[in-house]
Design a protein around this motif. Sequence first.
Motif, short mmCIF file in Angstrom:
data_model
loop_
_atom_site.label_atom_id
_atom_site.label_comp_id
_atom_site.label_asym_id
_atom_site.label_seq_id
_atom_site.Cartn_x
_atom_site.Cartn_y
_atom_site.Cartn_z
N VAL A 99 0.49 -0.91 -0.02
CA VAL A 99 0.11 -0.26 -0.12
C VAL A 99 0.73 1.18 -0.37
CG1 VAL A 99 -1.85 1.53 1.17
CG2 VAL A 99 -1.97 -1.50 1.28
N ARG A 100 0.86 1.52 -0.40
CA ARG A 100 1.78 3.44 -1.29
C ARG A 100 1.12 4.40 -0.71
NH1 ARG A 100 5.90 2.30 -4.36
NH2 ARG A 100 5.72 0.05 -5.15
N GLU A 109 -6.08 -0.27 8.83
CA GLU A 109 -6.62 -1.43 7.86
C GLU A 109 -5.69 -1.23 6.50
OE1 GLU A 109 -8.52 0.91 8.47
OE2 GLU A 109 -9.70 -0.17 9.80
N ASP A 110 -4.30 -0.36 5.89
CA ASP A 110 -3.66 -0.16 5.45
C ASP A 110 -2.61 -1.33 5.56
OD1 ASP A 110 -4.94 1.02 3.25
OD2 ASP A 110 -4.16 2.85 4.57
N TRP A 111 -2.36 -0.59 7.36
CA TRP A 111 -1.02 -1.78 8.24
C TRP A 111 -1.36 -2.64 7.74
CZ3 TRP A 111 3.35 -0.03 9.87
CH2 TRP A 111 4.58 -0.94 10.92
N ASN A 112 -2.41 -3.53 8.51
CA ASN A 112 -2.93 -4.85 9.00
C ASN A 112 -3.28 -5.54 7.63
OD1 ASN A 112 -3.13 -4.07 11.10
ND2 ASN A 112 -5.40 -3.85 11.35
N LEU A 113 -3.67 -5.16 6.62
CA LEU A 113 -3.48 -5.51 5.16
C LEU A 113 -1.48 -6.08 4.87
CD1 LEU A 113 -4.71 -7.23 2.17
CD2 LEU A 113 -4.77 -3.84 1.70
N VAL A 114 -1.48 -5.47 4.91
CA VAL A 114 0.39 -5.42 4.71
C VAL A 114 1.41 -6.27 5.34
CG1 VAL A 114 2.92 -4.04 4.09
CG2 VAL A 114 0.31 -3.88 3.09
N LEU A 115 0.88 -6.07 7.02
CA LEU A 115 1.90 -6.58 7.82
C LEU A 115 1.28 -8.23 7.91
CD1 LEU A 115 4.40 -5.82 9.77
CD2 LEU A 115 3.18 -4.49 8.36
N ASP A 116 0.47 -8.53 7.10
CA ASP A 116 -1.09 -9.80 7.64
C ASP A 116 -0.33 -10.96 6.75
OD1 ASP A 116 -1.63 -9.25 10.54
OD2 ASP A 116 -4.15 -8.76 9.54
N CYS A 160 7.81 -1.42 4.52
CA CYS A 160 9.34 -1.47 4.80
C CYS A 160 9.36 -1.96 5.85
CB CYS A 160 9.69 -0.07 5.39
SG CYS A 160 10.65 0.67 2.87
N ALA A 161 8.37 -2.33 7.18
CA ALA A 161 8.72 -3.12 8.27
C ALA A 161 7.75 -4.47 8.44
CB ALA A 161 6.79 -2.03 9.22
N SER A 162 7.55 -4.41 6.98
CA SER A 162 6.97 -5.71 6.59
C SER A 162 7.90 -6.46 6.67
CB SER A 162 5.96 -5.73 5.93
OG SER A 162 6.05 -5.30 4.41
N ARG A 163 8.95 -5.83 4.99
CA ARG A 163 10.07 -6.40 4.50
C ARG A 163 11.66 -5.99 5.95
NH1 ARG A 163 7.93 -9.78 1.07
NH2 ARG A 163 6.81 -8.93 -0.60
N GLY A 164 11.33 -5.54 6.42
CA GLY A 164 12.70 -5.09 7.64
C GLY A 164 12.29 -6.25 8.63
N GLY A 165 11.12 -7.00 8.88
CA GLY A 165 10.56 -7.91 9.38
C GLY A 165 11.08 -8.83 8.81
N ILE A 166 10.88 -9.51 7.47
CA ILE A 166 11.64 -10.80 6.30
C ILE A 166 12.75 -10.39 6.92
CG2 ILE A 166 11.73 -11.90 4.61
CD1 ILE A 166 8.87 -12.20 5.27
#
Length: 263
Positions: A99-100, A109-116, A160-166
Amino acid sequence: MTKSIFDLSGQTAVITGASRGLGQYFGRALAQAGADLIVTSRHADALAPFVTEIEAMGRRALPLELDVRDHDSIVRFGAAVEKASDQVHILVNNAGCNVRKPALDVQWEDWNLVLDTNLRGSFFVAQQIARGMVQHGYGRIINIGSVTSVAGFAGLGPYCASRGGIKQLTMSLADDWGKYGVTVNCLAPGWFKTDQNKILYEDREWVEYLMDRIPLKRHGEPHDLDGAIVFLASEASRYVTGQTLLVDGGVSTGATRATARKV
């Protein structure tokens, strides 16, 4: 170094998010190296053309439904994989979304969609497939990250948060499962033109700005990832685990001019 250490003949690879984009390129590269595939999408019928393509290469391809945001779906998927294959050798954790938005506009909801999707889903899919890998004492797990695993970009906060988490998850799982013969690595592409970001490439000024920051002066082409995915899936990487392999044309170097542009 011999060709045989890159040979995946007789192996089975699971690839999530394979109905389009880089997931299909990963599948083609692994199939060309000899692997049979189990491919997933939220809508299994969307995989039919890709399954036909892989079978035309002389490899087997099984389509399965999987929604990585739904734990029950992940459990059903794991049971279907166990039923379909005696052993999964390779997992490519590719399913993802983005989500950009400027950070001030990001919604809950944007945050949850991407991180989930990108982070929680990757963990629980890896957990499901790793159970069999641990039992067999062998496995190659490849989590798909991004240059955003190591660098931040405005407008991509959740991503970025999700990919850093990966990247961090990859190191943790490598430590957890290494004693069982399972390697876990992160493949991190740089700027590749995909369905997710193709609208950006319609902006000529942005493209020129991006090319100026990439030392190789071009965006990535999907086949630039072929060697990396086969390397991480094969015996060639048997002593590599917990690592993030950037395939980004050098943009992660910082790539900021320290001298004036020549006139």
